[in-house]
Structure formats: structure tokens, C-alpha cells
Write a protein that holds these residues in place. Structure first.
Motif, mmCIF file in Angstrom:
data_model
loop_
_atom_site.group_PDB
_atom_site.id
_atom_site.type_symbol
_atom_site.label_atom_id
_atom_site.label_comp_id
_atom_site.label_asym_id
_atom_site.label_seq_id
_atom_site.Cartn_x
_atom_site.Cartn_y
_atom_site.Cartn_z
ATOM 1 N N ASP A 33 6.910 -8.235 -1.442
ATOM 2 C CA ASP A 33 5.539 -7.724 -1.038
ATOM 3 C C ASP A 33 4.524 -7.690 -2.206
ATOM 4 O O ASP A 33 4.863 -7.422 -3.221
ATOM 5 N N ALA A 34 3.324 -8.160 -1.807
ATOM 6 C CA ALA A 34 2.184 -8.008 -2.871
ATOM 7 C C ALA A 34 0.739 -7.804 -2.395
ATOM 8 O O ALA A 34 0.721 -8.039 -1.146
ATOM 9 N N CYS A 35 -0.017 -7.376 -3.259
ATOM 10 C CA CYS A 35 -1.314 -7.428 -2.898
ATOM 11 C C CYS A 35 -2.313 -8.007 -4.144
ATOM 12 O O CYS A 35 -1.887 -7.876 -5.183
ATOM 13 N N ASN A 36 -3.381 -8.278 -3.616
ATOM 14 C CA ASN A 36 -4.030 -8.861 -4.638
ATOM 15 C C ASN A 36 -5.452 -7.986 -4.662
ATOM 16 O O ASN A 36 -6.332 -7.675 -3.857
ATOM 17 N N ASP A 37 -5.549 -7.137 -5.797
ATOM 18 C CA ASP A 37 -6.577 -6.152 -5.759
ATOM 19 C C ASP A 37 -7.874 -6.628 -6.529
ATOM 20 O O ASP A 37 -8.802 -5.833 -6.720
ATOM 21 N N GLY A 38 -7.805 -7.893 -6.568
ATOM 22 C CA GLY A 38 -9.034 -8.454 -7.222
ATOM 23 C C GLY A 38 -10.150 -9.010 -6.431
ATOM 24 O O GLY A 38 -9.784 -9.272 -5.038
ATOM 25 N N ALA A 39 -11.301 -9.526 -6.934
ATOM 26 C CA ALA A 39 -12.424 -9.819 -6.275
ATOM 27 C C ALA A 39 -12.261 -11.694 -5.956
ATOM 28 O O ALA A 39 -12.966 -11.991 -5.246
ATOM 29 N N PRO A 67 -5.079 -13.993 -0.879
ATOM 30 C CA PRO A 67 -6.765 -13.686 -0.678
ATOM 31 C C PRO A 67 -7.339 -12.548 -1.670
ATOM 32 O O PRO A 67 -6.519 -11.535 -1.744
ATOM 33 N N ALA A 68 -8.333 -12.547 -1.877
ATOM 34 C CA ALA A 68 -9.191 -11.524 -2.755
ATOM 35 C C ALA A 68 -8.884 -10.482 -1.721
ATOM 36 O O ALA A 68 -9.170 -10.618 -0.397
ATOM 37 N N ASN A 69 -8.658 -9.300 -2.234
ATOM 38 C CA ASN A 69 -8.453 -7.739 -1.732
ATOM 39 C C ASN A 69 -7.519 -8.052 -0.405
ATOM 40 O O ASN A 69 -7.753 -7.370 0.519
ATOM 41 N N GLY A 70 -6.784 -8.930 -0.594
ATOM 42 C CA GLY A 70 -5.581 -9.013 0.371
ATOM 43 C C GLY A 70 -4.138 -8.711 0.032
ATOM 44 O O GLY A 70 -3.925 -8.404 -1.027
ATOM 45 N N GLY A 71 -3.267 -8.640 0.736
ATOM 46 C CA GLY A 71 -1.917 -8.462 0.600
ATOM 47 C C GLY A 71 -0.860 -8.579 1.787
ATOM 48 O O GLY A 71 -1.109 -9.043 2.983
ATOM 49 N N GLY A 72 0.414 -8.583 1.666
ATOM 50 C CA GLY A 72 1.410 -8.531 2.531
ATOM 51 C C GLY A 72 2.767 -9.052 2.233
ATOM 52 O O GLY A 72 2.844 -9.189 0.749
ATOM 53 N N TYR A 73 3.534 -9.539 2.957
ATOM 54 C CA TYR A 73 4.908 -9.974 2.755
ATOM 55 C C TYR A 73 4.693 -11.439 2.371
ATOM 56 O O TYR A 73 3.979 -12.217 2.849
ATOM 57 N N ASP A 93 -4.598 -9.452 -11.373
ATOM 58 C CA ASP A 93 -4.647 -8.641 -10.113
ATOM 59 C C ASP A 93 -3.760 -8.545 -9.165
ATOM 60 O O ASP A 93 -3.939 -7.676 -8.130
ATOM 61 N N VAL A 94 -2.721 -8.793 -9.266
ATOM 62 C CA VAL A 94 -1.738 -9.049 -8.521
ATOM 63 C C VAL A 94 -0.584 -7.689 -8.725
ATOM 64 O O VAL A 94 -0.202 -7.754 -9.813
ATOM 65 N N ILE A 95 -0.212 -7.110 -7.846
ATOM 66 C CA ILE A 95 0.814 -6.098 -7.825
ATOM 67 C C ILE A 95 1.696 -6.514 -6.797
ATOM 68 O O ILE A 95 1.677 -6.781 -5.550
ATOM 69 N N ALA A 96 2.948 -6.452 -7.238
ATOM 70 C CA ALA A 96 4.184 -6.876 -6.593
ATOM 71 C C ALA A 96 5.468 -5.658 -6.619
ATOM 72 O O ALA A 96 5.308 -4.788 -7.239
ATOM 73 N N ARG A 97 6.104 -5.770 -5.223
ATOM 74 C CA ARG A 97 7.228 -4.987 -4.969
ATOM 75 C C ARG A 97 8.520 -5.767 -4.530
ATOM 76 O O ARG A 97 8.052 -6.333 -3.481
ATOM 77 N N VAL A 98 9.409 -5.759 -5.184
ATOM 78 C CA VAL A 98 10.649 -6.508 -4.801
ATOM 79 C C VAL A 98 11.701 -5.401 -4.330
ATOM 80 O O VAL A 98 11.825 -4.676 -5.186
#
Length: 105
Positions: A33-39, A67-73, A93-98
Motif C-alpha cells: 500500500d502506498a500514498c503520494n503526499d506530493g503535489a 496520482p498527486a495527493n493520492g494513495g491506495g493498494y 513524496d511516496v510513503i509505502a507499507r508492505v
């Protein structure tokens, strides 16, 4: 490594981010899972390898668009003994969780 979260954090841009190897004699079912915290949109590459660096022949997800300010599986993968998931984003700007379920081979 027992089942649960095996990696979580801010990824380094344009760098192979190694999430850790599957233990000898074990098999993992891993979810990313990840999210993009960037613009700006991010492109994420995912490799499965026995080496801590990604190689083109080991690429399993070539251009995942986050996508910018997006996230998901992103995806679920099965890894065998010594294999690891490597995540390479093109932005910082990408944060991930495995998360993994690990069992005997």
C-alpha cells in the motif's frame, strides 16, 4: 520475520528501496500500500529480487501511476526464501507499507 508489517516509511526518490528478504524456509504473501503526499504524480516501479537492488529482468510492476495527493493498494505478491520486494519511486513524496503473511515453505 513473523507476519505483519515488514516495511513502512518514506521512500527515497530514484533509489531502490529494499523492504527486506523473506526468511530461509518461509514463503510470504505480501501486500503493498502506498500514498503520494506530493503535489505531482509519481511513477512507482516494483521489483522482486534476491538482490537488494532492482534489475530490469526482475521488474514486476513497471510504471504504477500514483496520482498527486493520492494513495491506495498497489498489488499483492508471493515471495520465496531470500526474495525481497524493492520499490523505486521517481519522487521523494511516496510513503509505502508492505504487510506480509509468512508461513513455512
Amino acid at each position: 520475520m513473523p507476519s505483519g508489517v515488514v516495511f513502512q516509511g518514506l521512500l527515497i526518490a530514484d533509489t531502490d528501496n529494499d523492504t527486506g528478504a523473506t526468511t530461509t524456509g518461509k514463503v510470504r504473501t505480501c501486500t503493498i500500500d502506498a500514498c503520494n503526499d506530493g503535489a505531482s504524480d509519481a511513477i512507482i516501479k516494483v521489483y522482486i529480487s534476491t538482490s537488494p537492488s532492482g534489475a530490469r529482468a526482475k521488474l514486476v510492476e513497471p510504471n504504477y501511476l500514483m496520482p498527486a495527493n493520492g494513495g491506495g493498494y498497489i498489488r499483492t505478491f508471493i515471495t520465496g526464501p531470500g526474495e525481497r520486494i524493492i520499490i523505486r519511486p521517481n519522487t521523494a513524496d511516496v510513503i509505502a507499507r508492505v504487510s506480509c503473511f509468512e508461513e513455512d515453505q
